[in-house]
Design a protein around this motif. Structure first.
Motif, mmCIF file in Angstrom:
data_model
loop_
_atom_site.group_PDB
_atom_site.id
_atom_site.type_symbol
_atom_site.label_atom_id
_atom_site.label_comp_id
_atom_site.label_asym_id
_atom_site.label_seq_id
_atom_site.Cartn_x
_atom_site.Cartn_y
_atom_site.Cartn_z
ATOM 1 N N GLY A 1 -4.962 9.789 14.751
ATOM 2 C CA GLY A 1 -6.172 9.380 14.037
ATOM 3 C C GLY A 1 -6.901 10.496 13.308
ATOM 4 N N ASP A 2 -6.813 11.718 13.822
ATOM 5 C CA ASP A 2 -7.527 12.829 13.173
ATOM 6 C C ASP A 2 -6.745 13.410 11.987
ATOM 7 N N HIS A 3 -5.638 12.754 11.637
ATOM 8 C CA HIS A 3 -4.847 13.177 10.462
ATOM 9 C C HIS A 3 -4.725 12.055 9.423
ATOM 10 N N VAL A 4 -4.793 10.817 9.891
ATOM 11 C CA VAL A 4 -4.640 9.688 8.954
ATOM 12 C C VAL A 4 -5.922 8.858 8.842
ATOM 13 N N GLY A 5 -7.049 9.433 9.265
ATOM 14 C CA GLY A 5 -8.300 8.672 9.307
ATOM 15 C C GLY A 5 -8.739 8.113 7.967
ATOM 16 N N ASN A 6 -8.307 8.764 6.880
ATOM 17 C CA ASN A 6 -8.732 8.301 5.550
ATOM 18 C C ASN A 6 -7.562 7.943 4.644
ATOM 19 N N VAL A 7 -6.384 7.773 5.219
ATOM 20 C CA VAL A 7 -5.203 7.584 4.368
ATOM 21 C C VAL A 7 -5.354 6.371 3.448
ATOM 22 N N GLY A 8 -6.030 5.325 3.936
ATOM 23 C CA GLY A 8 -6.166 4.092 3.164
ATOM 24 C C GLY A 8 -7.101 4.190 1.964
ATOM 25 N N LEU A 9 -7.862 5.300 1.859
ATOM 26 C CA LEU A 9 -8.791 5.467 0.727
ATOM 27 C C LEU A 9 -8.073 5.768 -0.575
ATOM 28 N N PHE A 10 -6.834 6.232 -0.462
ATOM 29 C CA PHE A 10 -6.107 6.692 -1.648
ATOM 30 C C PHE A 10 -5.180 5.575 -2.111
ATOM 31 N N THR A 11 -5.809 4.547 -2.655
ATOM 32 C CA THR A 11 -5.116 3.268 -2.866
ATOM 33 C C THR A 11 -3.998 3.341 -3.896
ATOM 34 N N SER A 12 -4.075 4.337 -4.817
ATOM 35 C CA SER A 12 -3.031 4.412 -5.846
ATOM 36 C C SER A 12 -2.069 5.577 -5.619
ATOM 37 N N SER A 13 -2.204 6.257 -4.486
ATOM 38 C CA SER A 13 -1.345 7.412 -4.204
ATOM 39 C C SER A 13 -0.051 6.967 -3.523
ATOM 40 N N THR A 14 0.953 7.852 -3.620
ATOM 41 C CA THR A 14 2.186 7.650 -2.858
ATOM 42 C C THR A 14 2.061 8.411 -1.544
ATOM 43 N N VAL A 15 2.275 7.726 -0.432
ATOM 44 C CA VAL A 15 2.187 8.355 0.884
ATOM 45 C C VAL A 15 3.554 8.908 1.262
ATOM 46 N N LEU A 16 3.580 10.193 1.596
ATOM 47 C CA LEU A 16 4.833 10.839 1.998
ATOM 48 C C LEU A 16 4.843 10.973 3.519
ATOM 49 N N ILE A 17 5.711 10.220 4.154
ATOM 50 C CA ILE A 17 5.747 10.150 5.621
ATOM 51 C C ILE A 17 7.211 10.023 6.039
ATOM 52 N N GLN A 18 7.551 10.595 7.185
ATOM 53 C CA GLN A 18 8.911 10.406 7.694
ATOM 54 C C GLN A 18 9.093 8.935 8.096
ATOM 55 N N GLY A 19 10.262 8.381 7.803
ATOM 56 C CA GLY A 19 10.551 7.006 8.213
ATOM 57 C C GLY A 19 10.421 6.839 9.726
ATOM 58 N N ALA A 20 10.857 7.861 10.462
ATOM 59 C CA ALA A 20 10.780 7.810 11.932
ATOM 60 C C ALA A 20 9.325 7.737 12.397
ATOM 61 N N GLU A 21 8.440 8.411 11.663
ATOM 62 C CA GLU A 21 7.023 8.399 12.023
ATOM 63 C C GLU A 21 6.410 7.029 11.717
ATOM 64 N N TYR A 22 6.744 6.507 10.560
ATOM 65 C CA TYR A 22 6.206 5.205 10.154
ATOM 66 C C TYR A 22 6.594 4.126 11.167
ATOM 67 N N ASP A 23 7.882 4.090 11.497
ATOM 68 C CA ASP A 23 8.365 3.052 12.424
ATOM 69 C C ASP A 23 7.696 3.181 13.787
ATOM 70 N N TRP A 24 7.563 4.414 14.259
ATOM 71 C CA TRP A 24 6.931 4.649 15.561
ATOM 72 C C TRP A 24 5.454 4.249 15.516
#
Ligand SMILES: [Zn+2]
Length: 280
Positions: A135-158
């Motif tokens: 939470g202290d790293h992705v707390g505002n990720v949703g604010l960047f509505t037109s950005s591309t999020v770079l995340i490991q697939g393994a992280e996303y699935d988990w």
């Protein structure tokens, strides 16, 4: 003698030539790739018991962690690395208790206001890279509505299998990485896989024209002392992967003559220049 330009116009011609040359230099620098790194204050974590991160030592000792975000200005776009504690916490004078009250999150100012002070709006951010999904790293990720999020697939699935899921915006493009990724294809901003704290944790190698190479740790390591003693926090999803990732970071530091910036190390963080100052 006839000249191309009458003598009276020489100062103006000289001024134009200087402007053209300076413009060319500026363009060459802009084309050179990565230009600047800004450190943004993305909050603090106050914890009652440090030993959660340093098993066997510092039991019952309170600790304050820094929490930074990093804005990278590249000729091909802006990358925000991590988004910190949610901006809503800036309006809570006593902070927000998380992890069953073991940690209190605080935020002196919002991420959006700090970006705004640099003349940057969320829509200007090309990429949002997340080291991992706590939470202290992705707390505002949703604010960047037109950005591309770079995340490991393994992280996303988990992350999406956990009770506390990161809140992505429906309009965001989620680019699921499988290992290392050279963001601007010129070696200046390279995501590299460092699992262990979480299954798809990643760190960032940044190569600035003047400052040189820096590794942004994410939570591969939390404190300088943990780095020095290879201490693995008890909450990490894999101790074995963590130790392998620390070895990997160590070899990147040697190979690239890089500095290691440990995101949550408050003492180190206080010694670094924060926005509006920058590194280039
Ligand atoms: Zn974490």
């Amino acid at each position: 003698m006839r000249t191309l330009f009458p003598r009276a116009t020489w100062p103006a011609v000289a001024a134009i030539l200087v402007a053209v040359i300076l413009g060319a230099v500026a363009l060459a620098r802009a084309e050179g790739g990565l230009e600047r790194l800004y450190i943004l204050d993305c909050g603090t974590n106050l914890a009652k018991d440090q030993s959660r991160w340093t098993p066997g030592v510092n039991e019952g000792k309170a600790i304050e962690f820094s929490d930074n975000c990093y804005l990278l200005r590249h000729a091909k776009g802006l990358l925000l690395w991590d988004t910190g504690i949610t901006d809503a916490v800036a309006a809570m004078p006593d902070g927000l208790a998380v992890a069953g009250g073991a940690i209190v999150q605080k935020r002196a100012k919002t991420l959006v206001s700090q970006l705004d002070a640099l003349g940057v709006k969320p829509a200007d951010i090309t990429y949002v890279g997340v080291s991992h999904t706590h939470g202290d790293h992705v707390g505002n990720v949703g604010l960047f509505t037109s950005s591309t999020v770079l995340i490991q697939g393994a992280e996303y699935d988990w992350a999406m299998s956990q009770p506390m899921k990161p809140v992505f915006a429906p309009t965001q493009r989620i680019e699921k990485l499988a290992g290392d990724h050279d963001v601007f294809a010129d070696g200046s901003v390279v995501i590299f896989s460092t699992p262990g704290h979480t299954p798809g944790h990643q760190s960032l190698l940044v190569v600035l024209p003047k400052t040189g190479a820096i590794v942004l740790s994410g939570d591969a390591v939390h404190l300088q002392d943990n780095w020095d003693h290879r201490r693995v926090p008890s909450m990490n999803t894999s101790r074995e992967q963590t130790l392998t990732s620390l070895d990997r970071i160590a070899s990147v530091l040697v190979d690239r003559k890089a500095q290691l910036w440990i995101n949550h190390d408050l003492a180190q963080s206080r010694g670094l220049r924060h926005a509006p100052g920058y590194y280039e």
